[in-house]
Design a protein around this motif. Structure first.
Motif, PDB file in Angstrom:
ATOM      1  N   GLN A   1     -12.539   8.329 -87.139  1.00  0.00           N
ATOM      2  CA  GLN A   1     -13.450   9.052 -88.038  1.00  0.00           C
ATOM      3  C   GLN A   1     -13.522   8.360 -89.395  1.00  0.00           C
ATOM      4  OE1 GLN A   1     -13.066  13.351 -88.033  1.00  0.00           O
ATOM      5  NE2 GLN A   1     -13.594  13.445 -90.210  1.00  0.00           N
ATOM      6  N   THR A   2     -12.386   7.893 -89.887  1.00  0.00           N
ATOM      7  CA  THR A   2     -12.373   7.177 -91.161  1.00  0.00           C
ATOM      8  C   THR A   2     -13.226   5.918 -91.092  1.00  0.00           C
ATOM      9  OG1 THR A   2     -10.218   7.978 -91.914  1.00  0.00           O
ATOM     10  CG2 THR A   2     -10.909   5.838 -92.736  1.00  0.00           C
ATOM     11  N   LEU A   3     -13.076   5.155 -90.021  1.00  0.00           N
ATOM     12  CA  LEU A   3     -13.822   3.902 -89.899  1.00  0.00           C
ATOM     13  C   LEU A   3     -15.299   4.145 -89.644  1.00  0.00           C
ATOM     14  CD1 LEU A   3     -12.845   0.982 -90.204  1.00  0.00           C
ATOM     15  CD2 LEU A   3     -11.015   2.652 -89.977  1.00  0.00           C
ATOM     16  N   MET A   4     -15.637   5.218 -88.946  1.00  0.00           N
ATOM     17  CA  MET A   4     -17.047   5.536 -88.738  1.00  0.00           C
ATOM     18  C   MET A   4     -17.696   5.929 -90.063  1.00  0.00           C
ATOM     19  SD  MET A   4     -19.601   5.656 -86.682  1.00  0.00           S
ATOM     20  CE  MET A   4     -18.872   5.627 -85.016  1.00  0.00           C
ATOM     21  N   ARG A   5     -17.010   6.750 -90.837  1.00  0.00           N
ATOM     22  CA  ARG A   5     -17.516   7.120 -92.167  1.00  0.00           C
ATOM     23  C   ARG A   5     -17.702   5.877 -93.015  1.00  0.00           C
ATOM     24  NH1 ARG A   5     -13.137  10.109 -95.350  1.00  0.00           N
ATOM     25  NH2 ARG A   5     -12.445   7.942 -95.463  1.00  0.00           N
ATOM     26  N   GLN A   6     -16.723   4.974 -92.953  1.00  0.00           N
ATOM     27  CA  GLN A   6     -16.791   3.750 -93.742  1.00  0.00           C
ATOM     28  C   GLN A   6     -17.984   2.886 -93.325  1.00  0.00           C
ATOM     29  OE1 GLN A   6     -14.531   3.114 -96.271  1.00  0.00           O
ATOM     30  NE2 GLN A   6     -15.913   1.444 -96.851  1.00  0.00           N
ATOM     31  N   PHE A   7     -18.188   2.747 -92.031  1.00  0.00           N
ATOM     32  CA  PHE A   7     -19.282   1.892 -91.569  1.00  0.00           C
ATOM     33  C   PHE A   7     -20.642   2.470 -91.945  1.00  0.00           C
ATOM     34  CE2 PHE A   7     -22.407   0.847 -88.208  1.00  0.00           C
ATOM     35  CZ  PHE A   7     -22.631  -0.470 -88.603  1.00  0.00           C
ATOM     36  N   LEU A   8     -20.819   3.774 -91.769  1.00  0.00           N
ATOM     37  CA  LEU A   8     -22.108   4.384 -92.114  1.00  0.00           C
ATOM     38  C   LEU A   8     -22.401   4.197 -93.597  1.00  0.00           C
ATOM     39  CD1 LEU A   8     -21.922   7.707 -90.046  1.00  0.00           C
ATOM     40  CD2 LEU A   8     -23.257   5.640 -89.516  1.00  0.00           C
TER      41      LEU A   8
ATOM     42  N   GLU B   1     -37.874   2.634 -97.919  1.00  0.00           N
ATOM     43  CA  GLU B   1     -38.019   1.258 -97.457  1.00  0.00           C
ATOM     44  C   GLU B   1     -36.693   0.675 -96.978  1.00  0.00           C
ATOM     45  OE1 GLU B   1     -39.880  -0.979-100.537  1.00  0.00           O
ATOM     46  OE2 GLU B   1     -41.782   0.118-100.414  1.00  0.00           O
ATOM     47  N   LEU B   2     -35.589   1.269 -97.389  1.00  0.00           N
ATOM     48  CA  LEU B   2     -34.278   0.791 -96.957  1.00  0.00           C
ATOM     49  C   LEU B   2     -33.929   1.266 -95.548  1.00  0.00           C
ATOM     50  CD1 LEU B   2     -32.101   1.443-100.159  1.00  0.00           C
ATOM     51  CD2 LEU B   2     -33.415  -0.604 -99.579  1.00  0.00           C
ATOM     52  N   ARG B   3     -34.572   2.330 -95.108  1.00  0.00           N
ATOM     53  CA  ARG B   3     -34.182   2.973 -93.859  1.00  0.00           C
ATOM     54  C   ARG B   3     -34.382   2.067 -92.647  1.00  0.00           C
ATOM     55  NH1 ARG B   3     -32.580   8.402 -92.167  1.00  0.00           N
ATOM     56  NH2 ARG B   3     -31.511   7.814 -90.251  1.00  0.00           N
ATOM     57  N   THR B   4     -35.443   1.277 -92.652  1.00  0.00           N
ATOM     58  CA  THR B   4     -35.716   0.426 -91.496  1.00  0.00           C
ATOM     59  C   THR B   4     -34.591  -0.575 -91.267  1.00  0.00           C
ATOM     60  OG1 THR B   4     -38.104   0.625 -91.816  1.00  0.00           O
ATOM     61  CG2 THR B   4     -37.333  -1.222 -90.491  1.00  0.00           C
ATOM     62  N   ALA B   5     -34.167  -1.257 -92.342  1.00  0.00           N
ATOM     63  CA  ALA B   5     -33.077  -2.225 -92.218  1.00  0.00           C
ATOM     64  C   ALA B   5     -31.768  -1.534 -91.831  1.00  0.00           C
ATOM     65  CB  ALA B   5     -32.907  -2.989 -93.530  1.00  0.00           C
ATOM     66  N   PHE B   6     -31.530  -0.374 -92.410  1.00  0.00           N
ATOM     67  CA  PHE B   6     -30.330   0.399 -92.099  1.00  0.00           C
ATOM     68  C   PHE B   6     -30.312   0.777 -90.616  1.00  0.00           C
ATOM     69  CE2 PHE B   6     -28.372   4.577 -91.452  1.00  0.00           C
ATOM     70  CZ  PHE B   6     -27.111   4.418 -92.012  1.00  0.00           C
ATOM     71  N   ASP B   7     -31.404   1.335 -90.131  1.00  0.00           N
ATOM     72  CA  ASP B   7     -31.463   1.768 -88.737  1.00  0.00           C
ATOM     73  C   ASP B   7     -31.288   0.603 -87.768  1.00  0.00           C
ATOM     74  OD1 ASP B   7     -31.757   4.433 -89.339  1.00  0.00           O
ATOM     75  OD2 ASP B   7     -33.940   4.445 -89.157  1.00  0.00           O
ATOM     76  N   ALA B   8     -31.859  -0.546 -88.118  1.00  0.00           N
ATOM     77  CA  ALA B   8     -31.723  -1.718 -87.251  1.00  0.00           C
ATOM     78  C   ALA B   8     -30.260  -2.150 -87.160  1.00  0.00           C
ATOM     79  CB  ALA B   8     -32.586  -2.861 -87.779  1.00  0.00           C
ATOM     80  N   HIS B   9     -29.583  -2.155 -88.295  1.00  0.00           N
ATOM     81  CA  HIS B   9     -28.169  -2.542 -88.330  1.00  0.00           C
ATOM     82  C   HIS B   9     -27.318  -1.541 -87.556  1.00  0.00           C
ATOM     83  CE1 HIS B   9     -24.505  -3.805 -91.020  1.00  0.00           C
ATOM     84  NE2 HIS B   9     -24.295  -4.007 -89.737  1.00  0.00           N
ATOM     85  N   ILE B  10     -27.521  -0.276 -87.841  1.00  0.00           N
ATOM     86  CA  ILE B  10     -26.753   0.771 -87.156  1.00  0.00           C
ATOM     87  C   ILE B  10     -27.015   0.722 -85.650  1.00  0.00           C
ATOM     88  CG2 ILE B  10     -26.522   3.269 -86.832  1.00  0.00           C
ATOM     89  CD1 ILE B  10     -25.202   2.336 -89.368  1.00  0.00           C
ATOM     90  N   GLY B  11     -28.279   0.590 -85.278  1.00  0.00           N
ATOM     91  CA  GLY B  11     -28.624   0.559 -83.861  1.00  0.00           C
ATOM     92  C   GLY B  11     -27.953  -0.575 -83.119  1.00  0.00           C
TER      93      GLY B  11
ATOM     94  N   GLU C   1     -23.696  -2.123 -79.222  1.00  0.00           N
ATOM     95  CA  GLU C   1     -22.571  -2.960 -78.814  1.00  0.00           C
ATOM     96  C   GLU C   1     -21.303  -2.134 -78.641  1.00  0.00           C
ATOM     97  OE1 GLU C   1     -20.553  -7.255 -80.049  1.00  0.00           O
ATOM     98  OE2 GLU C   1     -22.246  -6.447 -81.199  1.00  0.00           O
ATOM     99  N   ALA C   2     -21.212  -1.063 -79.406  1.00  0.00           N
ATOM    100  CA  ALA C   2     -20.044  -0.178 -79.305  1.00  0.00           C
ATOM    101  C   ALA C   2     -20.191   0.833 -78.172  1.00  0.00           C
ATOM    102  CB  ALA C   2     -19.844   0.566 -80.626  1.00  0.00           C
ATOM    103  N   THR C   3     -21.298   0.804 -77.471  1.00  0.00           N
ATOM    104  CA  THR C   3     -21.631   1.742 -76.376  1.00  0.00           C
ATOM    105  C   THR C   3     -21.604   3.195 -76.845  1.00  0.00           C
ATOM    106  OG1 THR C   3     -19.350   1.951 -75.499  1.00  0.00           O
ATOM    107  CG2 THR C   3     -20.706   0.116 -74.657  1.00  0.00           C
ATOM    108  N   LEU C   4     -22.068   3.422 -78.080  1.00  0.00           N
ATOM    109  CA  LEU C   4     -22.112   4.771 -78.642  1.00  0.00           C
ATOM    110  C   LEU C   4     -23.559   5.227 -78.762  1.00  0.00           C
ATOM    111  CD1 LEU C   4     -19.460   4.316 -81.486  1.00  0.00           C
ATOM    112  CD2 LEU C   4     -19.123   5.420 -79.258  1.00  0.00           C
ATOM    113  N   THR C   5     -23.759   6.522 -78.633  1.00  0.00           N
ATOM    114  CA  THR C   5     -25.103   7.097 -78.671  1.00  0.00           C
ATOM    115  C   THR C   5     -25.349   7.763 -80.013  1.00  0.00           C
ATOM    116  OG1 THR C   5     -25.034   7.523 -76.288  1.00  0.00           O
ATOM    117  CG2 THR C   5     -26.682   8.726 -77.588  1.00  0.00           C
ATOM    118  N   ILE C   6     -26.396   7.313 -80.700  1.00  0.00           N
ATOM    119  CA  ILE C   6     -26.750   7.912 -81.989  1.00  0.00           C
ATOM    120  C   ILE C   6     -27.366   9.286 -81.747  1.00  0.00           C
ATOM    121  CG2 ILE C   6     -28.195   7.683 -84.042  1.00  0.00           C
ATOM    122  CD1 ILE C   6     -28.011   4.657 -83.696  1.00  0.00           C
ATOM    123  N   PRO C   7     -26.884  10.323 -82.432  1.00  0.00           N
ATOM    124  CA  PRO C   7     -27.424  11.679 -82.246  1.00  0.00           C
ATOM    125  C   PRO C   7     -28.901  11.764 -82.608  1.00  0.00           C
ATOM    126  CG  PRO C   7     -25.321  11.746 -83.388  1.00  0.00           C
ATOM    127  CD  PRO C   7     -25.748  10.307 -83.356  1.00  0.00           C
TER     128      PRO C   7
END
Length: 253
Positions: A96-103, A194-204, A209-215
């Protein structure tokens, strides 16, 4: 809202984000699962606190009331803080700590990239300095999310649970209010949308690769940074963080 007031508010938001997350991450010192992670998290916390000094130091100058970065960090009450709700969420388990950090890191990186072109030279300078550290932060947290997400059944389940828990707080990072609008119009800060597109691409890419599903994004939180919507977690953080200064006002060593 006068431009100077909006500017002060914006700087406090940047500084409060790094201050509160830096303190949260520091709570792992001496408690991380392995010594390498203990050291890495401590260094991340130090980087964030160092960035706080720059943002809140500039905020104090802009305010012009004789306050310092330390005053803004240690002597404000919970309702005066302007951090995003994401950064004050509890550490939980290591995943949870690392997920918070990455987001946060993923948002932080695209924000700093935008701020490097700020019409305010001091803001651009701070962003240019901070982005070197944040580039490392996001690489490290992203790699860890991938390693744990695509690891064992247990680690995968914990990382998915962490993503499900924290994803609703992401929406707030991209919802503009009058302060954000004023900063964008003045050329001080980028347009959040305008930042959201780059953010979503990175997160996606990382989550795939982490085999996780974005809610489902429809459930993304759209809170505000009014100071009245903070959770009870911030009060707990400030109790720890500000205890010495409040117990011994103005003390020096």
């Amino acid at each position: 809202m006068p431009a100077s007031e909006a500017y002060f508010e914006f700087l406090c938001r940047m500084g409060d984000n790094t201050l509160i997350l830096g303190h949260r991450v520091s709570e792992w010192c001496g408690h991380a699962p392995v010594i390498e992670e203990d050291i890495a998290l401590a260094n991340t916390a130090l980087d964030l606190i160092g960035q706080t000094q720059m943002w809140l130091g500039l905020a104090a100058e802009v305010e012009g009331k004789g306050r310092s970065a330390d005053d803004l960090a240690m002597l404000r009450d919970a309702w005066d803080f302007r951090n995003a709700l994401l950064v004050e969420q509890p550490n939980g388990d290591f995943g949870q700590t690392l997920m918070r950090q990455f987001l946060f890191d993923a948002w932080h990186l695209v924000m700093l990239k935008g701020l490097m072109s700020s019409s305010e030279p001091r803001v651009a300078e701070i962003a240019a300095k901070a982005i070197k550290e944040v580039t490392y932060h996001v690489e490290r947290s992203g790699d860890t999310v991938i390693g744990l997400g695509d690891g064992t059944e247990v680690s995968h389940a914990k990382m998915q649970a962490a993503l499900d828990l924290l994803w609703p707080y992401v929406g707030e990072l991209f919802v503009a209010d009058k302060v954000d609008t004023a900063m964008t119009e003045a050329g001080i800060a980028p347009d959040l949308a305008e930042l959201r597109t780059a953010f979503d691409a990175h997160i996606g890419a990382v989550m795939a690769e982490a085999t996780l599903t974005i809610p489902d994004s429809r459930f993304a939180h759209k809170g505000g940074r009014t100071g009245t919507q903070h959770s009870e977690h911030l009060g707990h953080i400030l109790t720890q963080m500000q205890w010495l200064q409040r117990a011994y006002p103005g003390a020096s060593w």
